[in-house]
Scaffold this motif. Structure first.
Motif, PDB file in Angstrom:
ATOM      1  N   LEU A 125     -26.288 -71.424   7.912  1.00  0.00           N
ATOM      2  CA  LEU A 125     -26.018 -70.001   7.759  1.00  0.00           C
ATOM      3  C   LEU A 125     -26.077 -69.269   9.095  1.00  0.00           C
ATOM      4  N   ASN A 126     -26.167 -70.025  10.180  1.00  0.00           N
ATOM      5  CA  ASN A 126     -26.113 -69.460  11.527  1.00  0.00           C
ATOM      6  C   ASN A 126     -24.645 -69.381  11.930  1.00  0.00           C
ATOM      7  N   VAL A 127     -24.041 -68.213  11.725  1.00  0.00           N
ATOM      8  CA  VAL A 127     -22.597 -68.061  11.918  1.00  0.00           C
ATOM      9  C   VAL A 127     -22.208 -68.299  13.371  1.00  0.00           C
ATOM     10  N   GLY A 175      -6.437 -75.186   5.270  1.00  0.00           N
ATOM     11  CA  GLY A 175      -7.249 -75.126   4.065  1.00  0.00           C
ATOM     12  C   GLY A 175      -7.873 -73.766   3.820  1.00  0.00           C
ATOM     13  N   LYS A 176      -7.512 -72.790   4.648  1.00  0.00           N
ATOM     14  CA  LYS A 176      -8.045 -71.424   4.559  1.00  0.00           C
ATOM     15  C   LYS A 176      -9.571 -71.414   4.652  1.00  0.00           C
ATOM     16  N   LEU A 177     -10.084 -72.299   5.534  1.00  0.00           N
ATOM     17  CA  LEU A 177     -11.520 -72.392   5.748  1.00  0.00           C
ATOM     18  C   LEU A 177     -11.969 -71.756   7.045  1.00  0.00           C
ATOM     19  N   ALA A 178     -11.031 -71.335   7.859  1.00  0.00           N
ATOM     20  CA  ALA A 178     -11.378 -70.649   9.106  1.00  0.00           C
ATOM     21  C   ALA A 178     -10.190 -69.827   9.565  1.00  0.00           C
ATOM     22  N   ASP A 179     -10.499 -68.723  10.230  1.00  0.00           N
ATOM     23  CA  ASP A 179      -9.482 -67.867  10.826  1.00  0.00           C
ATOM     24  C   ASP A 179      -9.635 -67.919  12.337  1.00  0.00           C
ATOM     25  N   PHE A 180      -8.527 -67.866  13.012  1.00  0.00           N
ATOM     26  CA  PHE A 180      -8.524 -67.956  14.475  1.00  0.00           C
ATOM     27  C   PHE A 180      -7.754 -66.766  15.041  1.00  0.00           C
ATOM     28  N   PHE A 181      -8.377 -66.062  15.986  1.00  0.00           N
ATOM     29  CA  PHE A 181      -7.776 -64.903  16.624  1.00  0.00           C
ATOM     30  C   PHE A 181      -7.904 -65.068  18.134  1.00  0.00           C
ATOM     31  N   ASP A 182      -6.877 -64.680  18.853  1.00  0.00           N
ATOM     32  CA  ASP A 182      -6.890 -64.801  20.307  1.00  0.00           C
ATOM     33  C   ASP A 182      -8.056 -64.010  20.897  1.00  0.00           C
ATOM     34  N   ILE A 229     -16.919 -74.958  15.609  1.00  0.00           N
ATOM     35  CA  ILE A 229     -15.495 -74.967  15.281  1.00  0.00           C
ATOM     36  C   ILE A 229     -14.658 -74.864  16.554  1.00  0.00           C
ATOM     37  N   ALA A 230     -15.098 -74.021  17.489  1.00  0.00           N
ATOM     38  CA  ALA A 230     -14.348 -73.831  18.738  1.00  0.00           C
ATOM     39  C   ALA A 230     -14.237 -75.121  19.531  1.00  0.00           C
ATOM     40  N   ARG A 231     -15.202 -76.034  19.382  1.00  0.00           N
ATOM     41  CA  ARG A 231     -15.202 -77.289  20.147  1.00  0.00           C
ATOM     42  C   ARG A 231     -14.426 -78.404  19.451  1.00  0.00           C
ATOM     43  N   LEU A 232     -13.960 -78.168  18.248  1.00  0.00           N
ATOM     44  CA  LEU A 232     -13.230 -79.197  17.521  1.00  0.00           C
ATOM     45  C   LEU A 232     -11.870 -79.461  18.165  1.00  0.00           C
ATOM     46  N   PRO A 233     -11.370 -80.682  18.016  1.00  0.00           N
ATOM     47  CA  PRO A 233     -10.004 -80.951  18.489  1.00  0.00           C
ATOM     48  C   PRO A 233      -8.992 -80.153  17.682  1.00  0.00           C
ATOM     49  N   GLU A 262     -11.194 -64.303  20.465  1.00  0.00           N
ATOM     50  CA  GLU A 262     -12.389 -64.155  19.629  1.00  0.00           C
ATOM     51  C   GLU A 262     -12.866 -65.528  19.159  1.00  0.00           C
ATOM     52  N   PRO A 263     -14.161 -65.649  18.846  1.00  0.00           N
ATOM     53  CA  PRO A 263     -14.651 -66.908  18.279  1.00  0.00           C
ATOM     54  C   PRO A 263     -13.991 -67.168  16.928  1.00  0.00           C
ATOM     55  N   PRO A 264     -13.846 -68.429  16.544  1.00  0.00           N
ATOM     56  CA  PRO A 264     -13.334 -68.727  15.193  1.00  0.00           C
ATOM     57  C   PRO A 264     -14.225 -68.100  14.127  1.00  0.00           C
TER      58      PRO A 264
END
Length: 348
Positions: A158-160, A181-188, A167-171, A190-192
């Motif tokens: 629960l530590n966002v 899968g609509k499990l994360a949003d990505f914006f230029d 997530i940012a370090r994932l390939p 900003e952190p995922p």
């Protein structure tokens, strides 16, 4: 002052109607113990205590069958949205959210403290529906995506901030999978933003001996949502959200007059009076997973301060003290869940 600032944070975990009308912070509704539907174990009695600071439940069960019944007793918390935690305040602090036992849940059987296990699953919650019953958050919380996160090496934390950094370090293929899968949003720039929710479940194995009674006690610190609350002097000035509150919490004429008296002061003129509100919910219909009605049911509510205003939809309420109210019923089959509104005046 810090508490007031916290109240002013708007949390997406609240129903959108609440966030539109009053700035608030998110929290968790409460529920009873879950057990697989069976034809033997009856709840002879339930003694339920609700307050903003603590929930206590004592339940007496009897296995009326000829054979022992064994199964898992489960106490689940409702889904905690990581997307909402990213954007808003919450009734639990970051330190509490970081703990395994986030609500200090403890249980005992026949007066003896028992070890309680906890686990977590991740779900993608369904779209918000204004009329969705409270129990739906437990019965059908959403699509289980725990395996997907585990495969990608993402913890059920629960530590966002920590989760977003992982997530940012994932390939890129893994990020694309989360996006698809609509499990994360990505914006230029900003952190995922993780878009799943975490369900914390407390549970333990329990034997219900044939022909015998056992008493299960459990308690925990609730985390009700709430926020800034306003109420007009004149009935004609009620807005749609306030009228919705009247229906949801059965705010009768006497209670409305009490809100005006408690929240308004001489310098306010004709402006709406302002205070704070807590929305303390309890999913009572989970009691129907046991065999038959509840033999004797006793509900005690402590509103916290004699000056607070309490409103809820239940008949037979008796005031038993400056802050306490009691409801007693026999052969009780809950058909609706409990929704409590507790309103306090802002400190002057």
């Amino acid at each position: 002052m810090k508490h007031l600032i916290r109240l002013l944070l708007c949390c997406l975990l609240l129903a959108p109607a609440i966030c539109r009308a009053n700035d608030g912070f998110g929290g968790l509704s409460a529920t009873g113990l879950h057990f697989h539907k069976n034809a033997s174990v009856r709840m002879l009695a339930e003694d339920l205590f609700l307050s903003p600071g603590q929930v206590r439940v004592r339940s007496v069960f009897r296995n009326e069958g000829a054979m022992d019944v064994q199964g898992e007793v489960i106490f689940p918390l409702p889904p905690i949205s990581l997307a909402a935690l990213t954007d808003s305040g919450f009734a639990l602090s970051e330190q509490q959210l970081a703990r395994e036992n986030v609500v200090d849940f403890i249980a005992s059987v026949n007066g003896q403290r028992i070890p309680v296990q906890s686990d977590r699953i991740a779900v993608r919650e369904p779209h918000f529906e204004a009329q969705r019953p409270l129990s739906a958050g437990y019965d059908t919380p959403g699509e289980d995506v725990t395996a997907v996160l585990k495969e990608l090496g993402i913890p059920l934390s629960l530590n966002v901030t920590e989760v977003a950094a992982m997530i940012a370090r994932l390939p890129q293929p893994s990020k694309d999978r989360l996006r698809a899968g609509k499990l994360a949003d990505f914006f230029d720039g900003e952190p995922p933003r993780p878009a799943w929710s975490i369900i914390v479940r407390y549970h333990w194995p329990q034997v219900f001996p044939a022909g015998r009674e056992i008493t299960i006690d459990h308690r925990y610190a609730p985390a009700p949502p709430g926020g800034i609350f306003s109420w007009p002097k004149q009935e004609r000035d009620l807005d749609p959200y306030q009228r919705e509150l009247i229906q949801t919490y059965c705010i009768d004429d006497t209670t409305r007059k009490g809100l005006v008296k408690r929240l308004h002061h001489a310098s306010a003129g004709e402006l709406a009076g302002t205070g704070t509100a807590l929305f303390l919910d309890y999913v009572l219909t989970t009691a129907n997973t046991w065999h038959g009605p509840i033999g004797t049911f006793r509900l005690t509510i402590d509103k916290g301060s004699p000056d607070n205003i309490l409103s809820l939809c239940m008949d037979g309420i008796r005031k038993t003290g400056p802050t306490t109210f009691v409801v007693e019923k026999t052969n009780f089959t809950p058909t609706e869940d409990l929704r409590l509104l507790i309103v306090s005046r802002l400190a002057q």
